[in-house]
Design a protein around this motif. Sequence first.
Motif, short mmCIF file in Angstrom:
data_model
loop_
_atom_site.label_atom_id
_atom_site.label_comp_id
_atom_site.label_asym_id
_atom_site.label_seq_id
_atom_site.Cartn_x
_atom_site.Cartn_y
_atom_site.Cartn_z
N GLY A 143 -14.92 -6.76 -25.34
CA GLY A 143 -14.48 -7.75 -24.34
C GLY A 143 -15.66 -8.51 -23.75
N MET A 144 -16.73 -7.79 -23.49
CA MET A 144 -17.93 -8.45 -22.93
C MET A 144 -18.49 -9.47 -23.91
SD MET A 144 -20.04 -5.35 -21.18
CE MET A 144 -19.61 -4.72 -19.56
N ALA A 154 -16.89 -11.10 -26.23
CA ALA A 154 -16.01 -12.28 -26.30
C ALA A 154 -16.29 -13.21 -25.13
CB ALA A 154 -14.55 -11.83 -26.29
N GLU A 155 -16.47 -12.65 -23.94
CA GLU A 155 -16.72 -13.49 -22.77
C GLU A 155 -18.10 -14.15 -22.88
OE1 GLU A 155 -14.30 -14.03 -20.52
OE2 GLU A 155 -15.52 -15.39 -19.29
N SER A 183 -14.96 1.29 -23.52
CA SER A 183 -14.02 0.22 -23.91
C SER A 183 -14.50 -1.13 -23.40
CB SER A 183 -12.62 0.50 -23.37
OG SER A 183 -12.10 1.64 -23.96
N SER A 184 -15.77 -1.40 -23.47
CA SER A 184 -16.30 -2.60 -22.81
C SER A 184 -16.97 -3.61 -23.73
CB SER A 184 -17.33 -2.19 -21.74
OG SER A 184 -16.72 -1.45 -20.72
N SER A 219 -10.15 -13.31 -27.18
CA SER A 219 -10.16 -11.94 -27.67
C SER A 219 -8.75 -11.38 -27.64
CB SER A 219 -11.10 -11.07 -26.83
OG SER A 219 -10.67 -11.02 -25.49
N ILE A 220 -8.48 -10.49 -28.56
CA ILE A 220 -7.21 -9.76 -28.55
C ILE A 220 -7.58 -8.28 -28.62
CG2 ILE A 220 -4.97 -9.42 -29.65
CD1 ILE A 220 -5.31 -12.19 -30.95
N SER A 221 -7.03 -7.51 -27.69
CA SER A 221 -7.39 -6.09 -27.62
C SER A 221 -6.20 -5.23 -28.04
CB SER A 221 -7.82 -5.76 -26.19
OG SER A 221 -8.33 -4.46 -26.14
#
Lengths: 249, 323
Positions: free
Chosen positions: A130-131, A133-134, A126-127, A140-142
């Motif tokens: 998000g990574m 986006a950063e 699950s990474s 980001s929306i999860s």
Amino acid sequence: MKIIICISNVPDTTTKVKFVDNNSAFDTTGVQWIINPWDELALTRALELKEDANNPVSSVTVVTVGLKTSEPTLRKALAIGADDAIRVDFQPGDAYSVATQLAEVLKNNPYDIILNGIESSDYNGSSVGGMLAELLDMSSISAVSGIKLQGEEIKVTRDIDGGKEEISITAPFVGIVQKGIAKEPRIAAMRGIMMAKKKPITVVEPVAVDSLTEIAGFELPQSKAACKIIDADNVKELVELLRDEAKAI
Amino acid sequence: MSVLVYTENWDGRFKKLSNELVSYGSKLAEMLNTSTTVLSIGKVDEAELKSLGKYGADKIITVTDEKLATLDNRAYTAVIAQVVEKEKSGIVLLSNNNTGKAIAPRLSVKLKAGIASGITAVPEKTSPFTAAKKVFSGKAFAKFVIKTDIKILTLAQNSYEIVEKTGQAAIESFSPSVSNDLIRTKVINVEKQTGKVLLTDAEIVVSGGRGMKSPDNWGKIEELADLLGGATACSRPVSDEGWRPHEEHTGQTGKIIAPNLYIAFGISGAIQHLAGVSSSKFIVAVNTDKDAPIFEAADYGIVGDALQVLPKFVDAVKELKSL
């Protein structure tokens, strides 16, 4: 509006998992490879958005990080309906190394909506979304279970504990999607499969990146003790066992 | 080199998963001979904050900036990173729930810190830092080695036993710098169900599969879940058919759960389903096919028709609870 879906090439979910080389590597013998199920749902939703004439979606692209062996999975995405595909020619290391390769592609090639599955069914980290986006310094929306477009406004449904939130955002953003985003993944039709052969796959050279983590080895779970079978006419006995033996109720 | 634990709150309250996180963080701090700091974002009253001291928090940092009233992943990441820097944290621990999954990977990039997600036990070794986590949706474990100075861990829910301690926690407030242009998400509507036990929190889960034959037969599943104070779940075909909402789908591509007791009615136990429930402490299966794979994962089983067994099950529970 351009949509891109980051796709992971994973073993079929029915694969019997085995390891080789003293439990240091996944045994790929006989494994069927598929589009990661959450990525496939994201692709399905992106195609639905593009097909609705009210939406200003001009193209749906898929991108993966992997060696040439991952191309059949990209072809499958093209057969389902993606317009074009990008492959970063890199043997995936950890999530960070994959996200770094994707970020390089997206920095040079802006997209409005970037979709990722919430996890991949192999390493379940699950990474990557998000990574990414950063790395792109993007919102980001999860846990996204719905996306609608209203002109330039994007309305995103996010699952929270015991409910849902509706979020408004404008492009660009990274959406990390889960079940519910599309009802069922689309299946490629013969016409799609034929057309996919002519669609372009752009191969991109990777950048140098160091992994932040590594895997020191694998283990299979211990097998469970045999199931205690209770007669169907004696349900009460089962409930008593759950209370007195398992102490679970 | 402290251990920093981030826990969200639910309308100003913490819940079991917060206590699990603090217990786990405190155990890590003990292994590394350091202290445990908890970060709370949002309005939580003092008594509730102090309650985390019982699980080993030495210090609680509270941030109540209005701009953080709803979860914006980018802003929350920036705030947590500021706290990590201020506290010189060596380990950041979050839940592997939706919130943790949203923030932890961003934080990993921001801090250039390796991540091990969904871990279920304390690290095997702290040098090199090695933690086991499930991979291939629970079909195997991998030993993850984090190579960076700062390490990020996300803890699977219901996997670590809460440990009560006697400590007192000091409370400190912190005002982070949150620039307005960081926040581009706007929550425009919230729908919440109240009074229902959440599937991911539940100690007992009652689940139904295709063997339940029709969505009209779910009344007894719900009745049993209510009687046992549990939550309801379903298999993938059931949610795909629209018999039940997707939030209830338990399995590889749905929710991965680890309740104390999982009761499956009319579920054959496809490998993808078992991946989502195999961490349950006890599994009970009711299925007509004695060779169904669910019986290999189950602790207790009845070979029979779910629709026949379920009402008897409900009656037996009522009788035992003298209702």
